[in-house]
Scaffold this active site. Structure first.
Site, PDB file in Angstrom:
ATOM      1  CG  HIS A   1      -0.227   0.318   2.485  1.00 61.15           C
ATOM      2  ND1 HIS A   1       0.416  -0.637   3.201  1.00 61.15           N
ATOM      3  CD2 HIS A   1      -0.020   1.480   3.143  1.00 61.15           C
ATOM      4  CE1 HIS A   1       0.980  -0.100   4.255  1.00 61.15           C
ATOM      5  NE2 HIS A   1       0.743   1.192   4.247  1.00 61.15           N
TER       6      HIS A   1
HETATM    7  C1  UD1 Z   1      -1.916   5.576   5.954  1.00 59.41           C
HETATM    8  C2  UD1 Z   1      -0.589   6.000   6.563  1.00 59.41           C
HETATM    9  C3  UD1 Z   1       0.431   4.891   6.397  1.00 59.41           C
HETATM   10  C4  UD1 Z   1      -0.100   3.585   6.941  1.00 59.41           C
HETATM   11  C5  UD1 Z   1      -1.418   3.284   6.241  1.00 59.41           C
HETATM   12  C6  UD1 Z   1      -2.012   1.983   6.712  1.00 59.41           C
HETATM   13  C7  UD1 Z   1      -0.086   8.407   6.456  1.00 59.41           C
HETATM   14  C8  UD1 Z   1       0.793   9.426   5.825  1.00 59.41           C
HETATM   15  N1  UD1 Z   1      -0.035   7.170   5.907  1.00 59.41           N
HETATM   16  O1  UD1 Z   1      -1.731   5.466   4.551  1.00 59.41           O
HETATM   17  O2  UD1 Z   1       1.604   5.236   7.101  1.00 59.41           O
HETATM   18  O3  UD1 Z   1       0.840   2.568   6.716  1.00 59.41           O
HETATM   19  O4  UD1 Z   1      -2.317   4.351   6.522  1.00 59.41           O
HETATM   20  O5  UD1 Z   1      -3.182   1.710   6.060  1.00 59.41           O
HETATM   21  O6  UD1 Z   1      -0.770   8.708   7.407  1.00 59.41           O
HETATM   22  N2  UD1 Z   1      -9.282   4.799   2.156  1.00 59.41           N
HETATM   23  C9  UD1 Z   1     -10.487   4.153   2.144  1.00 59.41           C
HETATM   24  N3  UD1 Z   1     -10.999   3.769   3.362  1.00 59.41           N
HETATM   25  C10 UD1 Z   1     -10.381   3.991   4.530  1.00 59.41           C
HETATM   26  C11 UD1 Z   1      -9.158   4.658   4.509  1.00 59.41           C
HETATM   27  C12 UD1 Z   1      -8.609   5.045   3.327  1.00 59.41           C
HETATM   28  O7  UD1 Z   1     -11.102   3.932   1.120  1.00 59.41           O
HETATM   29  O8  UD1 Z   1     -10.911   3.612   5.589  1.00 59.41           O
HETATM   30  C13 UD1 Z   1      -8.691   5.197   0.857  1.00 59.41           C
HETATM   31  C14 UD1 Z   1      -8.989   6.627   0.491  1.00 59.41           C
HETATM   32  O9  UD1 Z   1      -9.306   6.646  -0.844  1.00 59.41           O
HETATM   33  C15 UD1 Z   1      -7.695   7.357   0.723  1.00 59.41           C
HETATM   34  C16 UD1 Z   1      -6.648   6.277   0.541  1.00 59.41           C
HETATM   35  O10 UD1 Z   1      -7.280   5.063   0.919  1.00 59.41           O
HETATM   36  O11 UD1 Z   1      -7.537   8.406  -0.169  1.00 59.41           O
HETATM   37  C17 UD1 Z   1      -5.437   6.492   1.385  1.00 59.41           C
HETATM   38  O12 UD1 Z   1      -5.794   6.683   2.782  1.00 59.41           O
HETATM   39  P1  UD1 Z   1      -4.842   7.591   3.721  1.00 59.41           P
HETATM   40  O13 UD1 Z   1      -5.235   7.494   5.133  1.00 59.41           O
HETATM   41  O14 UD1 Z   1      -4.747   8.939   3.135  1.00 59.41           O
HETATM   42  O15 UD1 Z   1      -3.412   6.929   3.548  1.00 59.41           O
HETATM   43  P2  UD1 Z   1      -2.986   5.403   3.569  1.00 59.41           P
HETATM   44  O16 UD1 Z   1      -2.436   5.087   2.221  1.00 59.41           O
HETATM   45  O17 UD1 Z   1      -4.037   4.513   4.110  1.00 59.41           O
END
Ligand code: UD1
Length: 365
Positions: free
Chosen positions: A207
């Site tokens: 991821h």
């Molecule tokens: C975040 C953390 C990362 C961690 C990861 C674990 C930061 C900078 N990054 O990255 O260190 O390893 O979480 O998962 O904080 N989304 C969903 N549902 C959710 C959450 C996210 O659909 O419940 C999708 C959204 O489209 C979002 C994307 O995933 O834009 C990324 O989510 P985000 O929290 O921004 O970063 P992660 O890649 O999950």
């Protein structure tokens, strides 16, 4: 009145770190622990499922921020947490790991004069293109208590000029949770439910933005995994971020890789324990496989967790297809045994709470 420690959790890897600290705080009894959920992760299988399985108390405060760009997400957490901290005036704010929720909450707290405790301090990949590395360096710079998981953290913090009396080598709270849940994971027996033979399959997670955000890069990385899939099932619970990109690829992950929704903690732990090989770009999984004695191929150019390479079962593969192919081959031939790096003994959270309670009660006395 007991001093309040406000514990911040936001994203999936935070929940298994908060769980043992909340439990140790209840057991110790000198502090009042409350949980604030920023809402950085909000899908059921990325959040609520973990609260249920790990018996984490219901958060008293939910900020409900959701997804956005780094700037917007960080700013939104900061804007929403400030009035909460002003109203409650906790004795300390405890943050874990390296996600945007970690730095956003720490920054607001410290500017309001509320001391910050950082659990999992001192880890460094020395790769400033990783958003998590920026979050780590900044959070450590403004924390009052820095709780370190492995000795490399002590060296990094000393080099960065952090006073030694703020730094506490307390061990790894993620391993506290692993030890607590192993039996339950064995009972649930996810591998059998998924029709898998113990030690007969590989498990993969991916991821990191640098690996998944660009379709062509992800596609090339998956090539050696597609090949591996011809000799054993490869189970791939897909993070929402990765799913979006995979949907745009003409090949998808391919027939030889078995994709599924993100799994609960207990199911994932069960699958990890019985896997022949784990492939990942996550931080925590490198640590968990070390304790479980399962070979781990890390699909990154660096790791902020060197103890897993030196003492554990981790192999750093880089991200080029040939390097991944070669590292998979090596990882499958080198024998792997369960390892226990120093203080990864299931009692890290107790040590953290003891330091906090002693210091906070001394201040209040
Ligand atoms: C975040 C953390 C990362 C961690 C990861 C674990 C930061 C900078 N990054 O990255 O260190 O390893 O979480 O998962 O904080 N989304 C969903 N549902 C959710 C959450 C996210 O659909 O419940 C999708 C959204 O489209 C979002 C994307 O995933 O834009 C990324 O989510 P985000 O929290 O921004 O970063 P992660 O890649 O999950």
């Amino acid at each position: 009145m007991k001093p309040e420690v406000l514990m911040v959790a936001g994203a999936r890897p935070n929940f298994m770190k908060i769980a043992p600290v909340a439990s140790a705080m209840r057991g110790d009894g000198r502090l009042r622990g409350t949980i604030l959920h920023t809402g950085q992760h909000y899908d059921r299988e990325m959040s609520e499922l973990f609260f249920e399985q790990l018996a984490i108390p219901e958060p008293e405060i939910r900020l409900g921020v959701g997804s956005a760009s780094h700037a917007l997400q960080t700013a939104e957490i900061m804007t929403r947490i400030e009035p909460v901290l002003l109203e409650r005036k906790p004795a300390a704010v405890l943050v874990v790991g390296d996600v945007n929720s970690t730095i956003a909450s720490a920054l607001v707290a410290v500017k309001l004069g509320i001391p910050v405790a950082h659990v999992e301090a001192g880890l460094r990949s020395f790769d400033r293109t990783m958003p998590e590395e920026i979050n780590r360096v900044l959070t450590d710079a403004i924390s009052t208590w820095l709780f370190v998981t492995e000795r490399s953290g002590l060296e990094h913090l000393a080099t960065e000029g952090i006073a030694a009396d703020k730094v506490h080598f307390t061990g790894n709270v993620m391993i506290d949770t692993l030890m607590r849940c192993r039996e339950q994971a064995a009972k649930v027996d996810a591998p059998r439910k998924m029709g898998l033979t113990p030690k007969g399959y590989a498990l993969m997670t991916l991821h990191r933005p640098s690996n998944v955000d660009e379709g062509s890069r992800l596609n090339a990385m998956l090539d050696p995994i597609r090949e591996l899939g011809k000799s054993m099932p490869v189970i791939f619970p897909v993070h929402p971020r990765t799913r979006k990109i995979l949907e745009g690829l003409s090949e998808g992950a391919s027939d030889t890789i078995r994709m599924c929704e993100p799994l609960g903690y207990v199911e994932f732990l069960g699958l990890m324990s019985q896997a022949k090989l784990v492939l990942t770009d996550s931080g925590g999984i490198q640590e968990e496989t070390t304790v479980l004695g399962v070979p781990c191929v890390t699909l990154r150019d660096n790791t902020e967790r060197p103890v897993t390479l030196i003492e554990g079962t981790n192999h750093l593969a880089g991200t080029a297809p040939d390097g991944i192919r070669e590292t998979i081959r090596r990882a499958l031939t080198v024998p792997a045994e369960p390892r226990s790096p120093e203080l990864w003994d299931g009692r890290a959270a107790e040590r953290i709470v003891d330091v906090l309670a002693s210091d906070l009660l001394e201040v209040g006395a």
